[in-house]
Design an enzyme around this catalytic site. Structure first.
Site, PDB file in Angstrom:
ATOM      1  N   SER A 271      70.186 -11.543  68.576  1.00  0.00           N
ATOM      2  CA  SER A 271      69.914 -12.964  68.372  1.00  0.00           C
ATOM      3  C   SER A 271      71.014 -13.825  68.959  1.00  0.00           C
ATOM      4  O   SER A 271      70.851 -15.043  69.025  1.00  0.00           O
ATOM      5  CB  SER A 271      69.868 -13.269  66.873  1.00  0.00           C
ATOM      6  OG  SER A 271      68.905 -12.509  66.245  1.00  0.00           O
TER       7      SER A 271
ATOM      8  N   ASN B 140      68.186 -19.877  68.608  1.00  0.00           N
ATOM      9  CA  ASN B 140      69.136 -19.765  67.494  1.00  0.00           C
ATOM     10  C   ASN B 140      70.322 -20.708  67.622  1.00  0.00           C
ATOM     11  O   ASN B 140      70.954 -21.049  66.628  1.00  0.00           O
ATOM     12  CB  ASN B 140      69.606 -18.322  67.332  1.00  0.00           C
ATOM     13  CG  ASN B 140      68.505 -17.484  66.705  1.00  0.00           C
ATOM     14  OD1 ASN B 140      67.712 -17.990  65.920  1.00  0.00           O
ATOM     15  ND2 ASN B 140      68.444 -16.219  67.060  1.00  0.00           N
TER      16      ASN B 140
HETATM   17  P1  NAD Z   1      66.962  -5.243  59.807  1.00  0.00           P
HETATM   18  O1  NAD Z   1      68.152  -5.234  58.895  1.00  0.00           O
HETATM   19  O2  NAD Z   1      65.599  -5.489  59.249  1.00  0.00           O
HETATM   20  O3  NAD Z   1      66.864  -3.852  60.618  1.00  0.00           O
HETATM   21  C1  NAD Z   1      67.943  -3.270  61.287  1.00  0.00           C
HETATM   22  C2  NAD Z   1      67.638  -1.792  61.443  1.00  0.00           C
HETATM   23  O4  NAD Z   1      68.638  -1.233  62.311  1.00  0.00           O
HETATM   24  C3  NAD Z   1      67.701  -1.025  60.103  1.00  0.00           C
HETATM   25  O5  NAD Z   1      66.504  -0.291  59.940  1.00  0.00           O
HETATM   26  C4  NAD Z   1      68.919  -0.115  60.298  1.00  0.00           C
HETATM   27  O6  NAD Z   1      68.791   1.133  59.641  1.00  0.00           O
HETATM   28  C5  NAD Z   1      68.932   0.054  61.819  1.00  0.00           C
HETATM   29  N1  NAD Z   1      70.214   0.485  62.343  1.00  0.00           N
HETATM   30  C6  NAD Z   1      71.462   0.064  61.999  1.00  0.00           C
HETATM   31  N2  NAD Z   1      72.380   0.735  62.713  1.00  0.00           N
HETATM   32  C7  NAD Z   1      71.700   1.585  63.522  1.00  0.00           C
HETATM   33  C8  NAD Z   1      72.088   2.560  64.476  1.00  0.00           C
HETATM   34  N3  NAD Z   1      73.363   2.783  64.724  1.00  0.00           N
HETATM   35  N4  NAD Z   1      71.138   3.242  65.125  1.00  0.00           N
HETATM   36  C9  NAD Z   1      69.813   3.016  64.870  1.00  0.00           C
HETATM   37  N5  NAD Z   1      69.386   2.118  63.972  1.00  0.00           N
HETATM   38  C10 NAD Z   1      70.317   1.424  63.306  1.00  0.00           C
HETATM   39  O7  NAD Z   1      67.329  -6.295  60.949  1.00  0.00           O
HETATM   40  P2  NAD Z   1      66.297  -7.111  61.899  1.00  0.00           P
HETATM   41  O8  NAD Z   1      66.003  -8.411  61.266  1.00  0.00           O
HETATM   42  O9  NAD Z   1      65.200  -6.191  62.325  1.00  0.00           O
HETATM   43  O10 NAD Z   1      67.262  -7.428  63.139  1.00  0.00           O
HETATM   44  C11 NAD Z   1      67.458  -6.483  64.179  1.00  0.00           C
HETATM   45  C12 NAD Z   1      67.949  -7.197  65.428  1.00  0.00           C
HETATM   46  O11 NAD Z   1      66.988  -8.191  65.819  1.00  0.00           O
HETATM   47  C13 NAD Z   1      69.281  -7.941  65.255  1.00  0.00           C
HETATM   48  O12 NAD Z   1      69.986  -7.876  66.450  1.00  0.00           O
HETATM   49  C14 NAD Z   1      68.820  -9.355  64.961  1.00  0.00           C
HETATM   50  O13 NAD Z   1      69.791 -10.315  65.291  1.00  0.00           O
HETATM   51  C15 NAD Z   1      67.620  -9.449  65.896  1.00  0.00           C
HETATM   52  N6  NAD Z   1      66.638 -10.495  65.537  1.00  0.00           N
HETATM   53  C16 NAD Z   1      66.347 -10.748  64.217  1.00  0.00           C
HETATM   54  C17 NAD Z   1      65.422 -11.737  63.911  1.00  0.00           C
HETATM   55  C18 NAD Z   1      65.091 -12.044  62.474  1.00  0.00           C
HETATM   56  O14 NAD Z   1      64.471 -13.085  62.213  1.00  0.00           O
HETATM   57  N7  NAD Z   1      65.437 -11.194  61.534  1.00  0.00           N
HETATM   58  C19 NAD Z   1      64.779 -12.446  64.934  1.00  0.00           C
HETATM   59  C20 NAD Z   1      65.068 -12.132  66.275  1.00  0.00           C
HETATM   60  C21 NAD Z   1      66.004 -11.145  66.556  1.00  0.00           C
END
Ligand code: NAD
Length: 293
Positions: free
Chosen positions: A121, A192
């Site tokens: 993000s 963002n």
């Molecule tokens: P989340 O917490 O729902 O999921 C993250 C996942 O990553 C978890 O299942 C965790 O077990 C896994 N993980 C952590 N370390 C890991 C590793 N070393 N190897 C493999 N898997 C690993 O988070 P999210 O909301 O899905 O966010 C994920 C990414 O997407 C982030 O970079 C976030 O900034 C981005 N993002 C989030 C949103 C949002 O609204 N939440 C929107 C756009 C982008």
């Protein structure tokens, strides 16, 4: 030379990774989703199932579409299982060290011409790309949450990203039914950069006692026609992700206007991360979420 993407890898099976796997499988791609544990993968698969059932109930897809798409998704905790992928999108937690470690582990097992994208993000695509053995084949592909419903994808070139890589991924976004916009590689890109300071300001408004959770969200919904209030949205995004983005803005742009609100910091320290942990600015243990302040 542009490659023909057929097999996709998704790293992280959280809200975003599962959403990305969901839309890729419905578009007919063979998808392999990787996370740290079988439990995380199971939770990801169940999110996909729930999301597809919702789409069926709205007549957006059929039960056959769901069956075909689900059969295209496999899961693994082993990086070696991503060795045959043409394209891998990293969607693990918003932590630069975690993402760098993932890229270091991923590159040696990948095909030479495979493209890697990060769904970060906020983190610098140039800096992440420099951790790979293929900065030319690395870019930012920032999906919005929830992925199946949101039409936008931000595409971000790092300084080294090849034009072929960019156009191949822009084409992929279109095949997934998304519209892409180009964003330059500045902290938090476009959406963002604008959205998170607003959410942070809403948390300051709560912190300073200007309004309650309900008053702030109601005011912003009715007063600006936003479909969700900013605190509800913060819970939906995940407060850890919100805080991480504010840190990137604060560090990267060195302007005090991006200082994360101390109340946001405290909620994250308490493990109150929003919907995904059942508590944030709302308590989600009852059918109708209850404001916590
Ligand atoms: P989340 O917490 O729902 O999921 C993250 C996942 O990553 C978890 O299942 C965790 O077990 C896994 N993980 C952590 N370390 C890991 C590793 N070393 N190897 C493999 N898997 C690993 O988070 P999210 O909301 O899905 O966010 C994920 C990414 O997407 C982030 O970079 C976030 O900034 C981005 N993002 C989030 C949103 C949002 O609204 N939440 C929107 C756009 C982008």
């Amino acid at each position: 030379m542009a490659i023909d993407i057929q097999k996709i890898g998704v790293i992280g099976s959280g809200q975003m990774g599962s959403g990305i796997a969901h839309v890729c499988s419905l578009a007919g791609y063979d998808v392999r989703m990787l996370d740290l544990s079988e439990d995380a993968l199971k939770a990801g698969m169940s999110k996909i199932e729930k999301g597809m059932v919702r789409q069926i109930s709205r007549n957006l897809i059929t039960e056959d579409d769901q069956k075909t798409a689900t059969a295209l998704i496999s899961t693994s905790t082993e990086y070696a299982d991503l060795g045959d992928r043409d394209f891998v999108v990293e969607a693990a937690s918003e932590d630069e060290d975690v993402k760098k470690a993932i890229l270091k582990t991923l590159c040696p097992v990948l095909k030479e011409d495979a493209i890697i994208a990060s769904n970060t993000s906020s983190i610098s695509i140039t800096r992440l790309g420099a951790q790979t053995d293929r900065p030319g084949k690395f870019l930012g592909m920032h999906f919005m949450n929830p992925v199946p419903r949101m039409e936008l994808v931000e595409l971000i070139r790092g300084i080294a990203t090849d034009e072929d890589t960019y156009s191949t991924v822009r084409e992929l976004a279109a095949k997934l039914g998304k519209r892409s916009v180009n964003a330059e590689d500045f902290p938090a890109f476009i959406v963002n950069r604008i959205l998170l300071p607003m959410i942070n300001e809403a948390i300051y408004t709560l912190y300073e006692g200007v309004g309650s959770v309900d008053a702030i969200d109601t005011a912003m919904k009715l007063g600006t026609n936003h479909p969700m209030g900013p605190l509800e949205l913060a819970d939906f995004i995940g407060l850890d992700t919100c805080l991480a983005v504010m840190h990137v803005l604060h560090d990267g742009l060195a302007d005090t206007k991006y200082r994360p609100c101390p109340l946001l910091v405290k909620y994250v320290e308490a493990g109150w991360l929003g919907r995904k942990t059942g508590r944030g600015f709302y308590d989600y243990s009852t059918e109708v979420p209850v404001p916590t302040r």
